[in-house]
Write a protein that holds these residues in place. Sequence first.
Motif, PDB file in Angstrom:
ATOM      1  N   MET A   1       7.480 -15.123   9.068  1.00 23.45           N
ATOM      2  CA  MET A   1       7.104 -13.953   9.743  1.00 23.45           C
ATOM      3  C   MET A   1       6.778 -12.900   8.777  1.00 23.45           C
ATOM      4  O   MET A   1       5.806 -12.068   8.809  1.00 23.45           O
ATOM      5  CB  MET A   1       8.270 -13.561  10.809  1.00 23.45           C
ATOM      6  N   LYS A   2       7.866 -12.605   7.844  1.00 23.96           N
ATOM      7  CA  LYS A   2       7.472 -11.641   6.945  1.00 23.96           C
ATOM      8  C   LYS A   2       6.403 -11.984   5.964  1.00 23.96           C
ATOM      9  O   LYS A   2       5.764 -10.939   5.629  1.00 23.96           O
ATOM     10  CB  LYS A   2       8.641 -11.826   5.992  1.00 23.96           C
ATOM     11  N   ASN A   3       6.085 -13.187   5.745  1.00 24.51           N
ATOM     12  CA  ASN A   3       4.866 -13.370   4.848  1.00 24.51           C
ATOM     13  C   ASN A   3       3.634 -13.171   5.849  1.00 24.51           C
ATOM     14  O   ASN A   3       2.580 -12.727   4.972  1.00 24.51           O
ATOM     15  CB  ASN A   3       4.857 -14.769   4.487  1.00 24.51           C
ATOM     16  N   ILE A   4       3.587 -13.453   6.761  1.00 30.11           N
ATOM     17  CA  ILE A   4       2.627 -13.009   7.704  1.00 30.11           C
ATOM     18  C   ILE A   4       2.100 -11.390   7.740  1.00 30.11           C
ATOM     19  O   ILE A   4       0.928 -11.030   7.472  1.00 30.11           O
ATOM     20  CB  ILE A   4       2.650 -13.657   9.048  1.00 30.11           C
ATOM     21  N   VAL A   5       3.128 -10.821   7.918  1.00 24.61           N
ATOM     22  CA  VAL A   5       3.048  -9.519   8.069  1.00 24.61           C
ATOM     23  C   VAL A   5       2.531  -8.917   6.534  1.00 24.61           C
ATOM     24  O   VAL A   5       1.616  -7.887   6.384  1.00 24.61           O
ATOM     25  CB  VAL A   5       4.092  -8.698   8.308  1.00 24.61           C
ATOM     26  N   VAL A   6       3.166  -9.344   5.532  1.00 20.06           N
ATOM     27  CA  VAL A   6       2.695  -9.031   4.111  1.00 20.06           C
ATOM     28  C   VAL A   6       1.077  -9.310   3.853  1.00 20.06           C
ATOM     29  O   VAL A   6       0.519  -8.409   3.285  1.00 20.06           O
ATOM     30  CB  VAL A   6       3.591  -9.557   3.103  1.00 20.06           C
ATOM     31  N   GLY A   7       0.807 -10.467   3.989  1.00 18.35           N
ATOM     32  CA  GLY A   7      -0.494 -10.993   4.053  1.00 18.35           C
ATOM     33  C   GLY A   7      -1.343 -10.101   4.789  1.00 18.35           C
ATOM     34  O   GLY A   7      -2.590  -9.670   4.451  1.00 18.35           O
ATOM     35  N   PHE A   8      -1.118  -9.771   5.993  1.00 16.67           N
ATOM     36  CA  PHE A   8      -2.071  -8.959   6.791  1.00 16.67           C
ATOM     37  C   PHE A   8      -2.287  -7.665   6.288  1.00 16.67           C
ATOM     38  O   PHE A   8      -3.369  -7.050   6.049  1.00 16.67           O
ATOM     39  CB  PHE A   8      -1.581  -8.813   8.167  1.00 16.67           C
ATOM     40  N   LEU A   9      -1.353  -6.982   5.543  1.00 12.01           N
ATOM     41  CA  LEU A   9      -1.281  -5.748   5.180  1.00 12.01           C
ATOM     42  C   LEU A   9      -1.835  -5.689   3.816  1.00 12.01           C
ATOM     43  O   LEU A   9      -2.666  -4.813   3.518  1.00 12.01           O
ATOM     44  CB  LEU A   9       0.380  -5.210   4.861  1.00 12.01           C
ATOM     45  N   THR A  10      -1.871  -6.541   3.095  1.00 12.84           N
ATOM     46  CA  THR A  10      -2.601  -6.899   1.665  1.00 12.84           C
ATOM     47  C   THR A  10      -4.161  -7.025   2.061  1.00 12.84           C
ATOM     48  O   THR A  10      -4.796  -6.250   1.640  1.00 12.84           O
ATOM     49  CB  THR A  10      -2.362  -8.123   1.035  1.00 12.84           C
ATOM     50  N   ILE A  11      -4.464  -7.749   3.150  1.00 12.45           N
ATOM     51  CA  ILE A  11      -5.917  -7.846   3.554  1.00 12.45           C
ATOM     52  C   ILE A  11      -6.262  -6.486   3.954  1.00 12.45           C
ATOM     53  O   ILE A  11      -7.543  -6.006   3.713  1.00 12.45           O
ATOM     54  CB  ILE A  11      -6.089  -8.967   4.492  1.00 12.45           C
ATOM     55  N   LEU A  12      -5.616  -5.777   4.857  1.00 13.62           N
ATOM     56  CA  LEU A  12      -5.786  -4.336   5.385  1.00 13.62           C
ATOM     57  C   LEU A  12      -6.194  -3.456   4.480  1.00 13.62           C
ATOM     58  O   LEU A  12      -7.264  -2.595   3.932  1.00 13.62           O
ATOM     59  CB  LEU A  12      -4.755  -3.863   6.209  1.00 13.62           C
ATOM     60  N   ILE A  13      -5.223  -3.433   3.380  1.00 13.33           N
ATOM     61  CA  ILE A  13      -5.580  -2.833   2.148  1.00 13.33           C
ATOM     62  C   ILE A  13      -6.833  -3.117   1.087  1.00 13.33           C
ATOM     63  O   ILE A  13      -7.447  -1.929   0.878  1.00 13.33           O
ATOM     64  CB  ILE A  13      -4.150  -2.665   0.868  1.00 13.33           C
ATOM     65  N   PHE A  14      -6.909  -4.077   0.975  1.00 14.38           N
ATOM     66  CA  PHE A  14      -8.199  -4.575   0.059  1.00 14.38           C
ATOM     67  C   PHE A  14      -9.624  -4.108   0.936  1.00 14.38           C
ATOM     68  O   PHE A  14     -10.570  -3.516   0.570  1.00 14.38           O
ATOM     69  CB  PHE A  14      -8.240  -6.030  -0.184  1.00 14.38           C
ATOM     70  N   ALA A  15      -9.506  -4.280   2.325  1.00 13.28           N
ATOM     71  CA  ALA A  15     -10.598  -3.844   3.338  1.00 13.28           C
ATOM     72  C   ALA A  15     -10.870  -2.518   3.227  1.00 13.28           C
ATOM     73  O   ALA A  15     -11.931  -1.846   3.122  1.00 13.28           O
ATOM     74  CB  ALA A  15     -10.170  -4.386   4.688  1.00 13.28           C
ATOM     75  N   LEU A  16      -9.907  -1.353   3.339  1.00 12.61           N
ATOM     76  CA  LEU A  16      -9.812  -0.299   2.990  1.00 12.61           C
ATOM     77  C   LEU A  16     -10.305   0.251   1.580  1.00 12.61           C
ATOM     78  O   LEU A  16     -11.105   1.243   1.611  1.00 12.61           O
ATOM     79  CB  LEU A  16      -8.363   0.602   3.354  1.00 12.61           C
ATOM     80  N   MET A  17      -9.826  -0.379   0.571  1.00 12.95           N
ATOM     81  CA  MET A  17     -10.387  -0.092  -0.702  1.00 12.95           C
ATOM     82  C   MET A  17     -11.895  -0.281  -0.760  1.00 12.95           C
ATOM     83  O   MET A  17     -12.700   0.359  -1.324  1.00 12.95           O
ATOM     84  CB  MET A  17      -9.695  -0.924  -1.652  1.00 12.95           C
ATOM     85  N   ALA A  18     -12.471  -1.621  -0.051  1.00  8.82           N
ATOM     86  CA  ALA A  18     -13.813  -1.709  -0.268  1.00  8.82           C
ATOM     87  C   ALA A  18     -14.594  -0.870   0.648  1.00  8.82           C
ATOM     88  O   ALA A  18     -15.559  -0.482   0.339  1.00  8.82           O
ATOM     89  CB  ALA A  18     -13.882  -3.239   0.299  1.00  8.82           C
ATOM     90  N   TRP A  19     -13.894  -0.310   1.756  1.00  6.16           N
ATOM     91  CA  TRP A  19     -14.646   0.457   2.578  1.00  6.16           C
ATOM     92  C   TRP A  19     -15.001   2.074   1.910  1.00  6.16           C
ATOM     93  O   TRP A  19     -15.982   2.600   1.933  1.00  6.16           O
ATOM     94  CB  TRP A  19     -14.053   0.816   3.667  1.00  6.16           C
ATOM     95  N   THR A  20     -13.881   2.396   1.177  1.00  5.33           N
ATOM     96  CA  THR A  20     -14.098   3.504   0.233  1.00  5.33           C
ATOM     97  C   THR A  20     -14.938   3.555  -0.627  1.00  5.33           C
ATOM     98  O   THR A  20     -15.971   4.270  -0.847  1.00  5.33           O
ATOM     99  CB  THR A  20     -12.540   4.097  -0.174  1.00  5.33           C
ATOM    100  N   ALA A  21     -15.104   2.248  -1.492  1.00  4.20           N
ATOM    101  CA  ALA A  21     -15.818   2.199  -2.592  1.00  4.20           C
ATOM    102  C   ALA A  21     -17.419   2.031  -1.931  1.00  4.20           C
ATOM    103  O   ALA A  21     -18.241   2.684  -2.619  1.00  4.20           O
ATOM    104  CB  ALA A  21     -15.559   0.745  -3.490  1.00  4.20           C
ATOM    105  N   SER A  22     -17.680   1.548  -0.785  1.00  2.00           N
ATOM    106  CA  SER A  22     -18.865   1.626  -0.249  1.00  2.00           C
ATOM    107  C   SER A  22     -19.557   2.912   0.143  1.00  2.00           C
ATOM    108  O   SER A  22     -20.788   3.046   0.072  1.00  2.00           O
ATOM    109  CB  SER A  22     -18.948   0.397   0.811  1.00  2.00           C
ATOM    110  N   LYS A  23     -18.400   3.951   0.431  1.00  2.00           N
ATOM    111  CA  LYS A  23     -18.928   5.024   0.741  1.00  2.00           C
ATOM    112  C   LYS A  23     -19.471   5.893  -0.169  1.00  2.00           C
ATOM    113  O   LYS A  23     -19.976   7.098   0.111  1.00  2.00           O
ATOM    114  CB  LYS A  23     -17.777   5.707   1.663  1.00  2.00           C
ATOM    115  N   GLY A  24     -19.123   5.590  -1.566  1.00  2.00           N
ATOM    116  CA  GLY A  24     -19.624   6.355  -2.612  1.00  2.00           C
ATOM    117  C   GLY A  24     -19.107   7.905  -2.831  1.00  2.00           C
ATOM    118  O   GLY A  24     -19.866   8.564  -2.895  1.00  2.00           O
ATOM    119  N   ARG A  25     -17.765   7.701  -2.866  1.00  2.00           N
ATOM    120  CA  ARG A  25     -17.115   9.116  -2.783  1.00  2.00           C
ATOM    121  C   ARG A  25     -17.220   9.712  -4.330  1.00  2.00           C
ATOM    122  O   ARG A  25     -18.053   9.158  -5.122  1.00  2.00           O
ATOM    123  CB  ARG A  25     -15.592   8.867  -2.414  1.00  2.00           C
ATOM    124  N   ALA A  26     -16.538  10.636  -4.511  1.00  2.00           N
ATOM    125  CA  ALA A  26     -16.663  11.461  -5.942  1.00  2.00           C
ATOM    126  C   ALA A  26     -16.439  10.467  -6.951  1.00  2.00           C
ATOM    127  O   ALA A  26     -17.017  10.660  -8.245  1.00  2.00           O
ATOM    128  CB  ALA A  26     -15.593  12.624  -5.892  1.00  2.00           C
TER     129      ALA A  26
END
Length: 170
Positions: A1-26
């Motif tokens: 169960m722990k591994n599933i939660v950690v895996g989900f959070l890792t994917i979420l973090i990478f998705a947020l990083m990609a989304w931020t990079a695609s917005k072309g911030r400062a």
Amino acid sequence: MKNIVVGFLTILIFALMAWTASKGRAYHGGEHSKVTENIGNKTVAVQQQQTSATPPQEKSDREKEQEQLSALKDKAGNIGQVKVSAEYKARCSACHGVDGSGMQDGRKLMGPKLYGQNADKIYKDLIDFKAGRKENIIMKGLLINISEEELKKYADEIGNFSNSAGAVNK
């Protein structure tokens, strides 16, 4: 169960990083980087306005010497002007400074400024620290084995700091 939660959070973090990079911030020179450039341009404009104002008047040699002497006095403080007992140096100066200013070498010390306070207030504060009515572990530890007569002597000495410095300055 722990591994599933950690895996989900890792994917979420990478998705947020990609989304931020695609917005072309400062970070990537996007629209928000122009705000930083505008701030820089305003700063340069303000500096140019200040330099185009009237130039400062030249000071005489006597005024320059007086300013340097004043700066040295401020830097040195009253350490050489206030005579303190060996007991004060041993118990109080580490936290309150040799002259009670609460400063040493241009840095604020742990204890507050004592210079300029009257002896009665200091005596009352010392009694309160010793009795535990004012909470300070360091002060209570320093004062626990000191008699009230000695506390009165410390208070009188500290209360006379400004008087002794004033007499030397005259």
